[in-house]
Design an enzyme around this catalytic site. Structure first.
Site, PDB file in Angstrom:
ATOM      1  N   MET A  89      10.851  -6.784   4.279  1.00 17.48           N
ATOM      2  CA  MET A  89      11.018  -7.442   5.572  1.00 17.48           C
ATOM      3  C   MET A  89      12.420  -8.027   5.814  1.00 17.48           C
ATOM      4  O   MET A  89      12.629  -8.744   6.785  1.00 17.48           O
ATOM      5  CB  MET A  89       9.964  -8.543   5.759  1.00 17.48           C
ATOM      6  CG  MET A  89       8.540  -8.022   5.682  1.00 17.48           C
ATOM      7  SD  MET A  89       8.230  -6.612   6.765  1.00 17.48           S
ATOM      8  CE  MET A  89       7.907  -7.465   8.298  1.00 17.48           C
ATOM      9  N   HIS A 132       8.734   3.316   9.036  1.00 19.05           N
ATOM     10  CA  HIS A 132       8.504   2.428  10.173  1.00 19.05           C
ATOM     11  C   HIS A 132       7.262   2.901  10.928  1.00 19.05           C
ATOM     12  O   HIS A 132       7.122   4.098  11.201  1.00 19.05           O
ATOM     13  CB  HIS A 132       9.724   2.425  11.097  1.00 19.05           C
ATOM     14  CG  HIS A 132       9.561   1.462  12.222  1.00 19.05           C
ATOM     15  ND1 HIS A 132       9.702   0.097  12.057  1.00 19.05           N
ATOM     16  CD2 HIS A 132       9.208   1.657  13.516  1.00 19.05           C
ATOM     17  CE1 HIS A 132       9.452  -0.502  13.207  1.00 19.05           C
ATOM     18  NE2 HIS A 132       9.154   0.415  14.103  1.00 19.05           N
ATOM     19  N   LEU A 180      16.655  -7.240   6.291  1.00 19.43           N
ATOM     20  CA  LEU A 180      17.629  -6.193   6.589  1.00 19.43           C
ATOM     21  C   LEU A 180      18.718  -6.247   5.520  1.00 19.43           C
ATOM     22  O   LEU A 180      19.222  -7.335   5.213  1.00 19.43           O
ATOM     23  CB  LEU A 180      18.222  -6.494   7.976  1.00 19.43           C
ATOM     24  CG  LEU A 180      18.934  -5.387   8.726  1.00 19.43           C
ATOM     25  CD1 LEU A 180      18.006  -4.208   8.968  1.00 19.43           C
ATOM     26  CD2 LEU A 180      19.464  -5.947  10.052  1.00 19.43           C
ATOM     27  N   ASN A 221      13.497   4.327   4.571  1.00 24.53           N
ATOM     28  CA  ASN A 221      12.565   3.305   5.068  1.00 24.53           C
ATOM     29  C   ASN A 221      11.438   3.993   5.829  1.00 24.53           C
ATOM     30  O   ASN A 221      11.599   5.102   6.339  1.00 24.53           O
ATOM     31  CB  ASN A 221      13.307   2.348   6.013  1.00 24.53           C
ATOM     32  CG  ASN A 221      12.417   1.245   6.533  1.00 24.53           C
ATOM     33  OD1 ASN A 221      11.648   0.638   5.775  1.00 24.53           O
ATOM     34  ND2 ASN A 221      12.485   0.974   7.835  1.00 24.53           N
ATOM     35  N   SER A 252       0.833  -1.213   0.000  1.00 25.27           N
ATOM     36  CA  SER A 252       0.000   0.000   0.000  1.00 25.27           C
ATOM     37  C   SER A 252       0.866   1.261   0.000  1.00 25.27           C
ATOM     38  O   SER A 252       0.468   2.296  -0.554  1.00 25.27           O
ATOM     39  CB  SER A 252      -0.968   0.006   1.186  1.00 25.27           C
ATOM     40  OG  SER A 252      -0.274   0.128   2.398  1.00 25.27           O
ATOM     41  N   ASN A 253       2.045   1.192   0.584  1.00 24.03           N
ATOM     42  CA  ASN A 253       2.931   2.366   0.549  1.00 24.03           C
ATOM     43  C   ASN A 253       3.509   2.581  -0.846  1.00 24.03           C
ATOM     44  O   ASN A 253       3.634   3.719  -1.308  1.00 24.03           O
ATOM     45  CB  ASN A 253       4.045   2.239   1.594  1.00 24.03           C
ATOM     46  CG  ASN A 253       3.547   2.613   2.971  1.00 24.03           C
ATOM     47  OD1 ASN A 253       3.364   3.775   3.283  1.00 24.03           O
ATOM     48  ND2 ASN A 253       3.280   1.597   3.786  1.00 24.03           N
TER      49      ASN A 253
END
Ligand code: GRF
Length: 208
Positions: free
Chosen positions: A94, A113, A96, A111, A17-18
């Site tokens: 998801m 959060h 790193l 990023n 969605s982002n």
């Protein structure tokens, strides 16, 4: 003077969605950049379908097909180089990044959060804040360094946790705020308006 348009790679592992919010913002408003690639570690990610719908190139690589994360990220680096990517936007990715990949794109990876960092790092930021009973939580957009949810903060926006909220209510509210905040941070980065000074990020005024 504004530099040439930046080619953005969005990284997403799931719903996307982002990605959608950033893509819509760019299409509606126009910024000094464009999404040239959607990358996923999850071949089943719905984000990939969203990108395909808009004819954005997609790339899915499963880490299970590689010996280790270093090798996996080296392959990602090759893709990014081949595609001439300028900026990486992590949007629900998801995994790193390994330090090698972070260094390759130093100060060019951001990023989002779903908490007010440095509180509630990790994969369950919304639930952890809700379970903790905080009255205020929020959203953070930050530069990425080699540590989890750690780099210099670009934007933050608070979200009040009403006593009547269920976890689902809070999740919805947080996502609304994310979709408003993240495209703006991408816009600032693409037009070279972000200056990092230690842990602080200064947002320069828009040139007229
Ligand atoms: C968002 O809550 C983001 O803050 C977190 O992962 C979620 C991704 O959601 N990093 P979506 O895939 O963009 O819908």
């Amino acid at each position: 003077m504004i530099s040439r348009r930046k080619k953005i790679a969005v990284f997403a592992s799931g719903f996307g969605s982002n990605f959608q919010a950033i893509n819509d913002y760019i299409k509606n408003k126009g910024i000094n950049g464009y999404i040239g690639l959607l990358f996923s570690n999850n071949p089943g990610a719905y984000a990939l379908q969203r990108a395909e719908k808009d004819n954005i190139a997609t790339y899915a690589l499963d880490p299970k097909d590689f010996n280790d994360r270093k090798e996996y990220d080296q392959e990602i680096a090759k893709v990014l180089k081949k595609e001439n990517i300028d900026i990486i936007v992590l949007a629900g990715y998801m995994l790193l990044f390994t330090p090698g990949l972070v260094n390759l794109f130093k100060n060019r990876i951001i990023n989002i959060h779903p908490s007010l960092l440095p509180a509630f790092k990790g994969t369950q930021g919304i639930k952890d804040a809700y379970d903790y009973g905080v009255k205020v939580t929020g959203v953070t957009v930050h530069f990425v360094d080699a540590e989890l949810d750690h780099g210099p903060i670009i934007l933050q926006k608070e979200v009040a946790v009403n006593d009547s909220y269920s976890l689902k209510d809070l999740e919805e509210r947080i996502h609304q705020v994310e979709h408003d905040l993240y495209p703006k941070a991408v816009e600032y980065l693409c037009s070279d308006r972000l200056q990092i000074k230690g842990r602080k990020v200064i947002i320069r005024e828009k040139e007229v």
